[in-house]
Each structure stands twice: as structure tokens, then as C-alpha cells.
Design an enzyme around this catalytic site. Structure first.
Site, mmCIF file in Angstrom:
data_model
loop_
_atom_site.group_PDB
_atom_site.id
_atom_site.type_symbol
_atom_site.label_atom_id
_atom_site.label_comp_id
_atom_site.label_asym_id
_atom_site.label_seq_id
_atom_site.Cartn_x
_atom_site.Cartn_y
_atom_site.Cartn_z
ATOM 1 C CD GLU A 55 -1.733 -2.288 1.692
ATOM 2 O OE1 GLU A 55 -0.503 -2.478 2.236
ATOM 3 O OE2 GLU A 55 -2.608 -2.909 1.507
ATOM 4 C CG PHE A 117 -9.526 -9.933 11.619
ATOM 5 C CD1 PHE A 117 -8.114 -10.111 11.115
ATOM 6 C CD2 PHE A 117 -9.959 -9.907 10.197
ATOM 7 C CE1 PHE A 117 -7.078 -10.172 10.768
ATOM 8 C CE2 PHE A 117 -9.246 -9.907 9.224
ATOM 9 C CZ PHE A 117 -7.522 -10.879 9.544
ATOM 10 C CD GLN A 118 -7.366 -7.265 6.992
ATOM 11 O OE1 GLN A 118 -7.945 -7.658 6.526
ATOM 12 N NE2 GLN A 118 -6.034 -7.714 7.138
ATOM 13 C CE LYS A 167 -16.891 -6.598 3.904
ATOM 14 N NZ LYS A 167 -17.134 -7.958 3.812
ATOM 15 C CG MET A 473 22.675 12.710 3.799
ATOM 16 S SD MET A 473 23.621 13.842 2.204
ATOM 17 C CE MET A 473 22.910 14.376 1.789
#
Lengths: 563, 162
Positions: A55, A117-118, A167, A473
Site C-alpha cells: 500500500e 480484526f483488521q 464496510k 548521506m
């Protein structure tokens, strides 16, 4: 259904309709359980969805897409880990004021707050790194929220807006209605500069003999490049740009001094310090630009043009603040000014330019600066995207940019791993352009799996890895400030980038001699395939000039020393 | 360090308070006092915020507030002539020997006795910060069991609105 009666739709369908009404043609995302209804809608939709492999790449790609096109980028991720994987990219866009709408799935309202969940409180997590955010209460609110989100993201000081969709909202049905106008009481950006302030600014400009224009990313986001050049040429005032402002005026413009600040050109920094008037346009006096605030441009008055009132006098006090859109303000300012008495000043600056040019010495191994020059000569009209580190600074210093929106980099947040997915987004947004991601061997490894995205979706981005075997760097700072104790910065031989590219079905090329640089770049571009060029460079080359953190910007260190 | 009183009108939506509080922590500002409640318009809430700092801090706080999409208006009313009130509920230890004296103190402050039990008295007092501090100080000798205070709320005197 009778004609004229509203159509009954799901939240998922309403979202797609809303995106279409905002002229969204492309989005970047990754599916998940909470988003199943939306992905089912996408199956029949004309909307182009680019499937990434993580993602984080979706949000960086949306960001790269937004920067090259000027449109709002759209990304989507599922609830929980999908949403949290967007966080770095949202923060990147926020720091650089890039318009993005990030869509996330969420668990149903009925179980929000249950550690389901999630589940992740993404509106809470992104509160300090978004311009605005929504947790959609009901499906019927979606059309209004989508409209508002795009409006907020793309107007005023642009930035990321998040829409979190439970949802039950996605699956819920309601009677669809298009939203025509946005009504937001507390949101009214100022575009037109105050006429009195513009007059005052013109009076101050007329008195100045050592003016300098300091241009930032705001010039690019308001498409004010032509006005910037006109102002500079009218006043005969030099222009220095921030990292974000690169491309707002061509590198080769005779009045352009390039980048200022920590790794700015000496002549840019000396000019700022010696100026009697700074005209700041769409820039925010970042610490990497100003160095030690108390010593910054000690004799200069400051005219600060910015669309965000909160930037005025945040770091450097502005004598004449002008809140407004860079393009609109510059247009009216130009009408009130004429040439400054800056001849002696420009002569002095030219002297500095001759005395302290941006340069490097050729050596036994390939020099990174040489590679950038070769890219610049081989494909001068390319869009250059970078990761973060030494290579980023070399790309800022040595490529000759011709137009805005061709230098794409994570300026404010400094996100390693940004470049490759952003380059994918840039190429999707501007398929007509050659897109080159200039990377380090450290940064590239952060999101290299997106090679799969580039190959699967046939997005021919060229990644040029300046491979020095170090997190360069950080190594440079360890060399200069930690007695060369290279603690955890050596990554030599960690991966064979050519084989890595080939494993994904991309083109991999290895370059070990200076004479091979140019042909490899040409071969990669001509192949029309996603490509990786692994270039072994001088391993302990430093970015120079350099002002150490916290010092005044004319206090340079390094082998060339101070003046 | 100075104190400033800000009247902030916000959309009456969930999450606005979190954003305001988040702003203070993100920018490192000190918030002294915050009171929030709905206004004459049910869609708008009013926050009264007391912030500490110098003029530059005030300027930044005000500007940062204005950047919040749900914030409708921010007004600094420190210099205005205002009516300011706080409310405190103070539960004081009390028995037969002290009850009368506590009630006397409450009367002097025009406070109200809102609850009496065998070993306690609860006093409700309204006023500005100094008045509440004064009664608190006087009641302390009896033993304060518990105290709850609202933040300060304020309106500008006269017909002017923020």
C-alpha cells in the site's frame, strides 16, 4: 425505475460515481476484505486501477501522479494494516502540500472500537498528517464527502485528505444524488493578495539594490512559473529555489542561482546572505534552507507571499506578508514594479558564480555527478524522480531542468523509498514523458518489489541506481561528524540489482565504466521496458557544498572549505 | 509568558475536539484551560481556550486553528471587556462543629449548597478564576474531599458578537 426518480445504489457504486464526477481516471490501490464491494464495482468500471504490491507504493504513486499532472492523486487501501501502510505516504504528501485523496476501508460501524480484526483508527492516526479526514457516517453521506474531499485536497494550500469507509457504508444502499456545490463554513482559502500589501511590496522593491527571489514548491503548485520568470526579468533580480521549487524556473535561466540551503550552491547562499530584500514566493523557510535563523539574511527585509497564513512569520519574520495564490499575487505585483538598480549586485553574484561553481573532480571510478550530467544530456526533457539521500542532492544540483513538474522528490519528510513508486505514478500520469528514477542502493531496496507493479502494468520507468555500497548521506555525516565510524551504513553487495530486475521480468543493466553510462541509459529508454541500471560509483564521494546543521548558510565545510 | 483567551467557533461534529487538542500537542503549545459546549445554533459549538505564550505563539495558534477545516472562527478576546465565568463543585468534609461555618463561607461567596450528608457538604460556586481560588483556599482548612471545575467560558460585553 421510472424516469426522474433517483437511482438506488450501494456506497461502493456511489464512490465510483463520485470519483468519475471528479474526473478521476486513474487510481492506485490494493484490495482487502473491507473493500470487496468496491473492487467488484471496479471490475466493470472504466476507471484505471493500478495494482501495487504494498500500500505504501499506492500512496507514493498517487503522489507522483499528482505532482506531474497537477491533478489530485487517488489511492485506496483496506482497513487495518492496509490503511496504516499508507501513513508514510500521506505524511510525505502533507509535508510537500500534494493533493491526494486516500480511500480506506474500515470495519463496520457496529464493531468499530472493539479491536476487531483488521481494525485501525486511521482517522485518529492521520490526524496530524492530513489536511482533513472523514469517517463516513452513512452511505448517503458519501457523495457529499467525496465532493468535499476533492475540493479540500486541491484548493488553498493543497494536501492529502483521507476518507475512511466502514464496510456497512460501502455495502449500504441509498438513493443516489449528485452534489453540485460544496458548503464548508470554516474553509475559505484566500487567493487574491491584499492590494495595499502588494503596493507596499512594490514600494519596498523599488528601494532595493540587492534583491533576491526565493521560490518554493508553491510556485509549482499554483502554476506560476511564467509569472516568476517575468518578475525576475522585470526586476533583474536573481532567483534561488528550494528543493521543492526546482523546475519553477529553468536551471539555465541566467537569473537562476539554483538551490539554496544546506546543499545549495555557494553563490545562492552568499546571495541570500548579502541581499537587502528577499521576495519569498510559496516557500516556508525550512530549517534546511535557513540554517541558523539568527544569522539568516541579516540585512534583508522579507516580502512573504504564501497561500497559507500560518507560514507567514513562522520561522522568519515577514516585513510585508501577502496571503494569496502565488500566480494571482505575482500577476498583480508585476503590474506595480519596474527594474531594480541591481547592476552592481548582479555583477557581484556573477563573480561568486565564477569563483565557486558547482563542480566535481573526475576520478578513477564513476562519479555520481557525471552520471546525472549524462542523464541530463541524454534525455533533457525527462521527468526526474528521486529517492532520498546523496543521489537526491546530486540530481537537484546537476540535472538541467527545463520546466516545472519535472523534478519529483520528497522534500519535507525526506522519505527513502518514495522515488520508485512515485516514478510509476508519474509515468502513469505522463506516459508521453521519459521517467527516470534516480536512486541510491539503500533507498531503492525500500520499495524495489514494485518492479512487479511496473512489469505487470507495463509501466516503463527507468531506475538509475547510484550504487556506492553505503547509506551514503548518513555515511557522509559519520565521516564528517563521527570520526569516520561507519556504524551500520555499509550495505555493500547486499543484492545483485541486475538479477533482481530480471527476476521480476524487468531489464537489468550493469555499468562499471564511465564510457558505459550513456549507452546504458539509451538502451534502457529504447527498450520501452521497466529497467534498472546499476551503476557502481565512487563509494566515498560527498555531496558538496555543505553547511552543517545549525550553522549559518554561508558557513560551508568540506574539502573546498569556506571562502 | 502571557495568557490569552480565545473564543473558537467550530462545527458541532465528532473529532473536532481531538483535532484541537492534537494541534496543541503537535505544535508544543501549552493549553491552560478549555471549555466546550453547543451554541445558540445547534450545529455550532463554542470553545473557550486559555493559552499561554508570547504574541508569536498566539499568532501561530490562531493561524493553525484557522487551518482546521471544521473551525469556523477564532477570536482573541483577551483585550475585550468580557463576562467570564467558571463553575466549581467542591465537596468539603463537614460535621456538626464545622457545618455552620462552611455554610457561612458559602453565603459570603454567593455559593450554593447543593448536597449535604452526615460527613460532607457539596458547594457549587460560580465566578471568575480568582473567586473560585479564594473560596477553595478558605474551604481547604476543613478538608476538600473532591473538587470538579469547568473551564472558563466568556462572552464579550455589550451587543458585539465574536
Amino acid at each position: 425505475m421510472t424516469i426522474g426518480s433517483p437511482e438506488k445504489v450501494t456506497g461502493a457504486r456511489a464512490l465510483i460515481k463520485g470519483l468519475e464526477e471528479e474526473d478521476v481516471t486513474t487510481m492506485f490501490g490494493y484490495p482487502g476484505a473491507a473493500l470487496l464491494h468496491i473492487y467488484d464495482e471496479l471490475y466493470d468500471s472504466d476507471l484505471r486501477h493500478v495494482l501495487v504490491r504494498h500500500e505504501q507504493a499506492a500512496v507514493h504513486a498517487a503522489d507522483g501522479y499528482a505532482r506531474v499532472t497537477g491533478k489530485t492523486g487517488v489511492c485506496m487501501a483496506t482497513s487495518g494494516p492496509g490503511a496504516t501502510n499508507l501513513v508514510t505516504g500521506i505524511a510525505t504528501a502533507y509535508m510537500d502540500s500534494i493533493p491526494i485523496v486516500a480511500l480506506t476501508g474500515q470495519v463496520p460501524h457496529s464493531i468499530i472500537g472493539n479491536d476487531s480484526f483488521q481494525e485501525a483508527d486511521i482517522t485518529g492516526i492521520t490526524l496530524p498528517i492530513t489536511k482533513h479526514r472523514y469517517l463516513v457516517p452513512e452511505a448517503k453521506d458519501l457523495p457529499r464527502i467525496v465532493k468535499e474531499a476533492f475540493h479540500i485536497a486541491s484548493t488553498g494550500r493543497q494536501g492529502p485528505v483521507l476518507i475512511d469507509m466502514p464496510k456497512d457504508v460501502i455495502n449500504g444502499e441509498f438513493e443516489y444524488h449528485s452534489i453540485e456545490t460544496v458548503k464548508l463554513q470554516g474553509y475559505k482559502p484566500t487567493y487574491r493578495g491584499n492590494a495595499q500589501q502588494i503596493k507596499k511590496a512594490a514600494e519596498e522593491i523599488a528601494k532595493s539594490t540587492n534583491p533576491i527571489i526565493y521560490a518554493g514548491g508553491g510556485v509549482i503548485s499554483s502554476n506560476a512559473s511564467a509569472e516568476l520568470a517575468e518578475l525576475a526579468e522585470t526586476l533583474m533580480a536573481p532567483v534561488t529555489t528550494t528543493l521543492m521549487g526546482i523546475g519553477s524556473i529553468p536551471t539555465e535561466h541566467p537569473l537562476n542561482l539554483g538551490m539554496l540551503g544546506m546543499h545549495g550552491s555557494k553563490y545562492a547562499n552568499y546571495s541570500v546572505q548579502g541581499s537587502d530584500l528577499i521576495i519569498a514566493v510559496g516557500a516556508r523557510f525550512d530549517d534546511r534552507v535557513t540554517g541558523k535563523l539568527q544569522s539568516f539574511a541579516p540585512n534583508a527585509k522579507v516580502i512573504h507571499i504564501d497561500i497559507d497564513p500560518a507560514e507567514i512569520s513562522k520561522n522568519v519574520p515577514a516585513h510585508i506578508p501577502i496571503v494569496g495564490d502565488a500566480k494571482i499575487v505575482l500577476k498583480s505585483l508585476i503590474k506595480h514594479v519596474k527594474q531594480c538598480n541591481s547592476e552592481t549586485w548582479l555583477e557581484k553574484i556573477n563573480e561568486w558564480k565564477r569563483e565557486y561553481p558547482l563542480t566535481y573532480e573526475q576520478g578513477k571510478f564513476i562519479k555520481p555527478q557525471f552520471v546525472i550530467e549524462q542523464i541530463s544530456e541524454a534525455c533533457s526533457n525527462a521527468i526526474i524522480v528521486t529517492e532520498v539521500g546523496q543521489h537526491q542532492m546530486w540530481a537537484a544540483q546537476f540535472f538541467k531542468y527545463k520546466e516545472p513538474r519535472t523534478f519529483i522528490t520528497s522534500g519535507g519528510l525526506g522519505t527513502m523509498g518514495y522515488g520508485f513508486p512515485a516514478a510509476i505514478g508519474a509515468k502513469v500520469g505522463r506516459p508521453d514523458k521519459t521517467v527516470i528514477n534516480i536512486a541510491g542502493d539503500g533507498s531503492f531496496q525500500m520499495n524495489s518489489r514494485e518492479l512487479a507493479t511496473a512489469v505487470q502494468n507495463d509501466i516503463p520507468v527507468v531506475s538509475v541506481i547510484l550504487n556506492n555500497g553505503y547509506l551514503g548521506m548518513v555515511r557522509q555525516w559519520q565521516e564528517l561528524f563521527y570520526d569516520r565510524r561507519y556504524s551500520h551504513t555499509c550495505i555493500k553487495g547486499s543484492v545483485d540489482f541486475v538479477k533482481l530486475a530480471e527476476a521480476y521480468g524487468a531489464l537489468g543493466l550493469r555499468v562499471e565504466k564511465p564510457s558505459e553510462v550513456r549507452p546504458a541509459i539509451k538502451e534502457a529508454i529504447a527498450s520501452g521496458r521497466p529497467s534498472v541500471i546499476d551503476i557502481t560509483i565512487e563509494c566515498e564521494e560527498n555531496v558538496s557544498p555543505m553547511v552543517p546543521a545549525g550553522a549559518a548558510i554561508n558557513e560551508f565545510i568540506g574539502p573546498e572549505g569556506n571562502k | 509568558m502571557k495568557k490569552y483567551t480565545l473564543a473558537v467557533l467550530v462545527e458541532n461534529k465528532s473529532g473536532v475536539l481531538a483535532k484541537v487538542a492534537g494541534l496543541f500537542s503537535k505544535r508544543g503549545y501549552n493549553i491552560d484551560n478549555l471549555a466546550v459546549g453547543v451554541t445558540e445554533d445547534p450545529e455550532i459549538s463554542r470553545m473557550t481556550i486559555v493559552v499561554q505564550g508570547d504574541d508569536q505563539v498566539l499568532e501561530q495558534v490562531t493561524k493553525q486553528f484557522n487551518k482546521i477545516v471544521d473551525v469556523i472562527k477564532v477570536s482573541d478576546i483577551e483585550e475585550d471587556d468580557t463576562v467570564e465565568r467558571e463553575l466549581a463543585l467542591i465537596k468539603v468534609t463537614a460535621d456538626v462543629t464545622t457545618r455552620a461555618e462552611i455554610i457561612q463561607i458559602a453565603n459570603i461567596f454567593r455559593a450554593r449548597i447543593v448536597d449535604v450528608a452526615r460527613n460532607s457538604i457539596t458547594v457549587e460556586v460560580t465566578g471568575d478564576e480568582s473567586k473560585i481560588q479564594a473560596i477553595e483556599k478558605l474551604l481547604r482548612q476543613f478538608g476538600i474531599k473532591e473538587m470538579a471545575r469547568t473551564g472558563k467560558i466568556a462572552l464579550v460585553r455589550g451587543p458585539k458578537k465574536v
